[in-house]
Design an enzyme around this catalytic site. Structure first.
Site, PDB file in Angstrom:
ATOM      1  N   CYS A  70       0.831  -1.208   0.000  1.00  0.00           N
ATOM      2  CA  CYS A  70       0.000   0.000   0.000  1.00  0.00           C
ATOM      3  C   CYS A  70       0.864   1.255   0.000  1.00  0.00           C
ATOM      4  O   CYS A  70       1.705   1.434   0.880  1.00  0.00           O
ATOM      5  CB  CYS A  70      -0.916   0.008   1.221  1.00  0.00           C
ATOM      6  N   HIS A 132      -3.936   0.916   8.258  1.00  0.00           N
ATOM      7  CA  HIS A 132      -4.463   0.461   6.974  1.00  0.00           C
ATOM      8  C   HIS A 132      -5.830  -0.201   7.113  1.00  0.00           C
ATOM      9  O   HIS A 132      -6.664  -0.103   6.208  1.00  0.00           O
ATOM     10  CB  HIS A 132      -3.478  -0.529   6.344  1.00  0.00           C
ATOM     11  N   HIS A 185      -8.595   7.045   3.257  1.00  0.00           N
ATOM     12  CA  HIS A 185      -8.082   8.306   2.734  1.00  0.00           C
ATOM     13  C   HIS A 185      -9.181   9.031   1.957  1.00  0.00           C
ATOM     14  O   HIS A 185     -10.194   8.457   1.589  1.00  0.00           O
ATOM     15  CB  HIS A 185      -6.877   8.066   1.810  1.00  0.00           C
ATOM     16  N   GLN A 187      -9.645  12.747  -0.830  1.00  0.00           N
ATOM     17  CA  GLN A 187      -8.951  13.567  -1.809  1.00  0.00           C
ATOM     18  C   GLN A 187      -9.446  15.006  -1.741  1.00  0.00           C
ATOM     19  O   GLN A 187     -10.514  15.280  -1.181  1.00  0.00           O
ATOM     20  CB  GLN A 187      -9.169  13.015  -3.221  1.00  0.00           C
TER      21      GLN A 187
END
Length: 356
Positions: A70, A132, A185, A187
């Site tokens: 990752c 993660h 995550h 953006q």
């Protein structure tokens, strides 16, 4: 909060947001990276009066790597990732495969009635946690507040870039949505134009008589209560009466502000427990991790800011166990939505799952 700016091997900016002032962020990215791609080109659609980004370099972006590869996990002694440090709280960095950037190439004419211009702007990745296997719904309140600090910081910084007209913070979650990286995550897109949906909403707001349209929608839902999913002293989450998606929730602050940077510390703190409880309610509906898109609607940088009202729109494409809502002919071709779930029923189902 400590804010540390550094750069990756190809020159992209990376910013650490830490709770501790003594966090060491001196690690250096030593990877042999390819040169950064040139910015996409924008082509104008005269039939819809919209700009479309053509970004062929994004075809090569990383796609669903195994966990031990990752690129959003911290680097280790044996593997370098996009984050050079061996741990982090929240990290923001320039996307390696951006739809918009300031790295211009050469843009020729394409003929027809379509104009062409550079895809100026910026795209960033926001890593919510170094874990993660976590998710936004499992973040602590203090971690959510740190993410909000990062969102607010980037909104202010990106709004100051020449040519940026709107800043959009969002999260895509779940393979059904089309994610390419499962690490928790989001953006941020800094657009060189005002987006079509924002134009529609602000045009409606400009025609609205009386008070602010968004504030009036919020007040009406608060008075009706039927579709309210959760609320506290500073925020209300509700299913809109004309929801497009099977499970759709809008989250409004009670005070009209244009963007995330304008929220007070109290408002940022109050958002965290309400929002994560709504996300957990989504996951609780069918006992599976719900795919969703979470989208912050912020005011344009330079126009109609007095009409805008910061709010978040969250929606899932899952309509029942084992069933997804696909955009078929009516939605995809004509933009005419058909929702299979009654909004009042969706609100009732979500309320039954919200933490009390």
């Amino acid at each position: 909060m400590k804010r540390t700016i550094t750069h990756l091997a190809d020159g992209r900016e990376l910013i650490y947001f830490d709770r501790r002032d003594d966090a060491d962020r001196s690690a250096i990215d030593r990877r042999p990276l390819d040169p950064r791609p040139v910015a996409s080109e924008l082509r104008y659609d005269p039939l819809t009066e919209e700009w479309i980004a053509i970004a062929g370099h994004r075809q090569t972006r990383t796609f669903l790597p195994p966990a031990d590869e990752c690129p959003l996990c911290p680097s280790t002694d044996t593997r370098a990732s996009e984050i050079p440090a061996h741990d982090y709280d929240v990290v923001v960095f320039e996307n390696r495969f951006p739809s918009f950037s300031g790295n211009f190439g050469t843009y020729g004419e394409v003929g027809g009635l379509s104009g062409v211009r550079p895809g100026a702007g910026r795209c960033e990745v926001v890593c919510f946690t170094s874990d993660h296997s976590s998710s936004f719904s499992r973040l602590s309140d203090s971690q959510v507040e740190l993410v909000m600090e990062a969102w607010a910081d980037r909104t202010a910084e990106l709004s100051a870039i020449d040519g940026v007209e709107q800043v959009f913070c969002f999260e895509n979650r779940g393979e059904e949505i089309g994610i390419t990286l499962p690490h928790p995550h989001g953006q941020i897109y800094a657009y060189p134009y005002v987006t079509p949906r924002t134009k529609l909403q602000l045009a409606a707001a400009s025609r609205h008589s009386g008070g602010n349209l968004f504030a009036d929608v919020l007040a009406a839902e608060q008075a009706e209560r039927t579709r309210v999913v959760a609320s506290n002293e500073l925020w209300t989450a509700f299913v809109p009466a004309a929801a497009r998606w099977p499970f759709e929730v809008h989250v409004y602050p009670h005070r009209q502000v244009p963007d995330l940077a304008a929220l007070s510390e109290e408002e940022r703190a109050a958002f965290a427990p309400l929002y994560t409880s709504v996300l957990r309610a989504l996951d609780g509906l069918f006992g599976v991790a719900m795919p969703y898109i979470s989208a912050w609607h912020q005011a344009p940088v330079r126009q109609q800011r007095e009409l805008a009202y910061l709010h978040l729109e969250l929606f899932s494409i899952r309509r029942a166990p084992g069933k997804l809502k696909y955009l078929a002919g009516s939605e995809s071709a004509m933009g005419a939505f058909v929702n299979d779930v009654l909004p009042e029923e969706a609100a009732r189902m979500l309320r039954s799952q919200v933490d009390h």
